[in-house]
Design a protein around this motif. Structure first.
Motif, PDB file in Angstrom:
ATOM      1  N   GLU A   7       0.839  -1.210   0.000  1.00 50.47           N
ATOM      2  CA  GLU A   7       0.000   0.000   0.000  1.00 50.47           C
ATOM      3  C   GLU A   7       0.873   1.259   0.000  1.00 50.47           C
ATOM      4  O   GLU A   7       0.594   2.225  -0.707  1.00 50.47           O
ATOM      5  CB  GLU A   7      -0.908  -0.013   1.233  1.00 50.47           C
ATOM      6  N   TRP A   8       1.962   1.212   0.794  1.00 56.33           N
ATOM      7  CA  TRP A   8       2.876   2.363   0.846  1.00 56.33           C
ATOM      8  C   TRP A   8       3.567   2.557  -0.497  1.00 56.33           C
ATOM      9  O   TRP A   8       3.692   3.691  -0.981  1.00 56.33           O
ATOM     10  CB  TRP A   8       3.930   2.145   1.947  1.00 56.33           C
ATOM     11  N   LEU A   9       4.009   1.457  -1.118  1.00 56.85           N
ATOM     12  CA  LEU A   9       4.676   1.542  -2.420  1.00 56.85           C
ATOM     13  C   LEU A   9       3.752   2.127  -3.477  1.00 56.85           C
ATOM     14  O   LEU A   9       4.143   2.991  -4.256  1.00 56.85           O
ATOM     15  CB  LEU A   9       5.168   0.159  -2.862  1.00 56.85           C
ATOM     16  N   LEU A  10       2.508   1.656  -3.487  1.00 54.84           N
ATOM     17  CA  LEU A  10       1.529   2.141  -4.469  1.00 54.84           C
ATOM     18  C   LEU A  10       1.161   3.603  -4.214  1.00 54.84           C
ATOM     19  O   LEU A  10       0.957   4.375  -5.143  1.00 54.84           O
ATOM     20  CB  LEU A  10       0.270   1.268  -4.447  1.00 54.84           C
ATOM     21  N   GLY A  11       1.118   3.977  -2.938  1.00 54.62           N
ATOM     22  CA  GLY A  11       0.755   5.348  -2.584  1.00 54.62           C
ATOM     23  C   GLY A  11       1.877   6.350  -2.795  1.00 54.62           C
ATOM     24  O   GLY A  11       1.637   7.561  -2.820  1.00 54.62           O
ATOM     25  N   ASN A  12       3.109   5.841  -2.919  1.00 55.29           N
ATOM     26  CA  ASN A  12       4.269   6.731  -3.032  1.00 55.29           C
ATOM     27  C   ASN A  12       5.135   6.412  -4.248  1.00 55.29           C
ATOM     28  O   ASN A  12       6.331   6.720  -4.257  1.00 55.29           O
ATOM     29  CB  ASN A  12       5.119   6.637  -1.759  1.00 55.29           C
ATOM     30  N   TYR A  13       4.525   5.833  -5.280  1.00 54.04           N
ATOM     31  CA  TYR A  13       5.318   5.362  -6.419  1.00 54.04           C
ATOM     32  C   TYR A  13       6.034   6.500  -7.161  1.00 54.04           C
ATOM     33  O   TYR A  13       7.131   6.318  -7.678  1.00 54.04           O
ATOM     34  CB  TYR A  13       4.472   4.536  -7.388  1.00 54.04           C
ATOM     35  N   ILE A  14       5.439   7.688  -7.200  1.00 55.61           N
ATOM     36  CA  ILE A  14       6.093   8.815  -7.887  1.00 55.61           C
ATOM     37  C   ILE A  14       7.358   9.223  -7.126  1.00 55.61           C
ATOM     38  O   ILE A  14       8.423   9.420  -7.720  1.00 55.61           O
ATOM     39  CB  ILE A  14       5.139  10.019  -8.032  1.00 55.61           C
ATOM     40  N   GLU A  15       7.255   9.316  -5.793  1.00 49.40           N
ATOM     41  CA  GLU A  15       8.413   9.672  -4.974  1.00 49.40           C
ATOM     42  C   GLU A  15       9.508   8.608  -5.085  1.00 49.40           C
ATOM     43  O   GLU A  15      10.704   8.939  -5.200  1.00 49.40           O
ATOM     44  CB  GLU A  15       7.989   9.820  -3.508  1.00 49.40           C
ATOM     45  N   ILE A  16       9.111   7.332  -5.066  1.00 46.56           N
ATOM     46  CA  ILE A  16      10.087   6.236  -5.138  1.00 46.56           C
ATOM     47  C   ILE A  16      10.796   6.229  -6.483  1.00 46.56           C
ATOM     48  O   ILE A  16      12.028   6.092  -6.552  1.00 46.56           O
ATOM     49  CB  ILE A  16       9.388   4.884  -4.874  1.00 46.56           C
ATOM     50  N   LEU A  17      10.039   6.400  -7.560  1.00 41.16           N
ATOM     51  CA  LEU A  17      10.647   6.442  -8.893  1.00 41.16           C
ATOM     52  C   LEU A  17      11.587   7.646  -9.009  1.00 41.16           C
ATOM     53  O   LEU A  17      12.685   7.541  -9.557  1.00 41.16           O
ATOM     54  CB  LEU A  17       9.556   6.503  -9.970  1.00 41.16           C
ATOM     55  N   GLY A  18      11.158   8.778  -8.458  1.00 38.22           N
ATOM     56  CA  GLY A  18      12.002   9.973  -8.462  1.00 38.22           C
ATOM     57  C   GLY A  18      13.294   9.745  -7.689  1.00 38.22           C
ATOM     58  O   GLY A  18      14.369  10.181  -8.116  1.00 38.22           O
ATOM     59  N   ALA A  19      13.184   9.041  -6.543  1.00 42.26           N
ATOM     60  CA  ALA A  19      14.365   8.754  -5.730  1.00 42.26           C
ATOM     61  C   ALA A  19      15.345   7.843  -6.473  1.00 42.26           C
ATOM     62  O   ALA A  19      16.557   8.067  -6.457  1.00 42.26           O
ATOM     63  CB  ALA A  19      13.948   8.106  -4.405  1.00 42.26           C
ATOM     64  N   ILE A  20      14.818   6.825  -7.141  1.00 47.59           N
ATOM     65  CA  ILE A  20      15.674   5.903  -7.903  1.00 47.59           C
ATOM     66  C   ILE A  20      16.384   6.648  -9.035  1.00 47.59           C
ATOM     67  O   ILE A  20      17.602   6.521  -9.222  1.00 47.59           O
ATOM     68  CB  ILE A  20      14.849   4.718  -8.455  1.00 47.59           C
ATOM     69  N   LEU A  21      15.623   7.437  -9.801  1.00 44.64           N
ATOM     70  CA  LEU A  21      16.217   8.211 -10.885  1.00 44.64           C
ATOM     71  C   LEU A  21      17.217   9.233 -10.342  1.00 44.64           C
ATOM     72  O   LEU A  21      18.230   9.528 -10.976  1.00 44.64           O
ATOM     73  CB  LEU A  21      15.130   8.921 -11.693  1.00 44.64           C
ATOM     74  N   GLY A  22      16.934   9.757  -9.143  1.00 37.07           N
ATOM     75  CA  GLY A  22      17.844  10.707  -8.515  1.00 37.07           C
ATOM     76  C   GLY A  22      19.207  10.095  -8.219  1.00 37.07           C
ATOM     77  O   GLY A  22      20.236  10.741  -8.384  1.00 37.07           O
ATOM     78  N   LEU A  23      19.201   8.841  -7.814  1.00 38.52           N
ATOM     79  CA  LEU A  23      20.464   8.134  -7.563  1.00 38.52           C
ATOM     80  C   LEU A  23      21.233   7.912  -8.859  1.00 38.52           C
ATOM     81  O   LEU A  23      22.460   8.055  -8.903  1.00 38.52           O
ATOM     82  CB  LEU A  23      20.196   6.795  -6.873  1.00 38.52           C
ATOM     83  N   VAL A  24      20.491   7.573  -9.918  1.00 39.98           N
ATOM     84  CA  VAL A  24      21.123   7.392 -11.230  1.00 39.98           C
ATOM     85  C   VAL A  24      21.726   8.715 -11.701  1.00 39.98           C
ATOM     86  O   VAL A  24      22.846   8.768 -12.212  1.00 39.98           O
ATOM     87  CB  VAL A  24      20.110   6.855 -12.263  1.00 39.98           C
ATOM     88  N   TYR A  25      20.985   9.799 -11.476  1.00 37.22           N
ATOM     89  CA  TYR A  25      21.438  11.139 -11.858  1.00 37.22           C
ATOM     90  C   TYR A  25      22.748  11.502 -11.164  1.00 37.22           C
ATOM     91  O   TYR A  25      23.690  11.987 -11.792  1.00 37.22           O
ATOM     92  CB  TYR A  25      20.343  12.163 -11.503  1.00 37.22           C
TER      93      TYR A  25
END
Length: 201
Positions: A7-25
């Motif tokens: 539920e947390w993953l689904l509710g925060n998927y934009i933040e999580i994807l942004g965080a992952i891309l942020g690490l790649v950046y």
């Protein structure tokens, strides 16, 4: 427990994807790879949404700025190198430029604080203004390849991690703790590159 996590993953998927891309950046940034900029652009677009929802309006505006500066940085890293260079060289920040950047930072802080205090419902106007003003300056320094931008990021990222703890943005807290460590690594990596360039010239 699994349901709560899902539920947390689904509710925060934009933040999580942004965080992952942020690490790649930040990885690409340390390596001075041109993919720094398209990755940063995507990360920033996602965080516009995250920070709007969290009422971090200065940070939201900062992400919009990042989208624009990503296009500029992309262009400069491709076209700003000299004929005999494979890439734009890392350089140090001169005292006169530091003075100008300090004045710009203070002016940005004052402007942002005025806007946030008078025209938004932000509950952290001072902290939001500090991180945003310094981040605007640091990102411009990255685009121009001034090595000291990493020193600014060490402070900004550590300070921001504390702010995001307060706001309950846990994926972003983790991201910014990692950012702090990676900013230190980035400084050390760019310093090696700078010394190598200076030795050749």
């Amino acid at each position: 427990m699994t349901d709560i996590v899902l539920e947390w993953l689904l509710g925060n998927y934009i933040e999580i994807l942004g965080a992952i891309l942020g690490l790649v950046y930040i990885f690409f940034s340390i390596k001075q790879h041109i993919l720094t900029w398209p990755t940063g652009l995507l990360t920033s677009a996602l965080y516009v949404v995250v920070f709007f929802d969290a009422r971090l309006y200065a940070d939201m505006g900062l992400q919009a700025y990042y989208v624009v500066i990503s296009i500029y940085g992309w262009y400069f890293w491709l076209s700003g190198k000299k004929q005999n260079e494979k890439k734009v060289a890392v350089k140090t920040t001169r005292k006169i430029l530091w003075l100008k950047l300090a004045v710009v930072s203070i002016a940005l802080y004052a402007l942002l604080l005025f806007i946030l205090s008078n025209y938004t419902n932000s509950d952290v106007p001072h902290m939001d203004s500090v991180t945003t003003a310094l981040s605007i300056v640091a990102t411009w320094m990255l685009a121009r390849k001034y090595i000291e931008h990493w020193l600014l990021w060490i402070f900004i990222d550590a300070f921001s991690a504390g702010l995001y703890v307060y706001k309950g943005l846990w994926a972003t807290v983790i991201l910014f703790i990692v950012y702090t460590v990676m900013a230190l690594l980035g400084y050390l990596e760019w310093k090696k590159d700078l010394k190598s360039f200076e030795a050749k010239n």
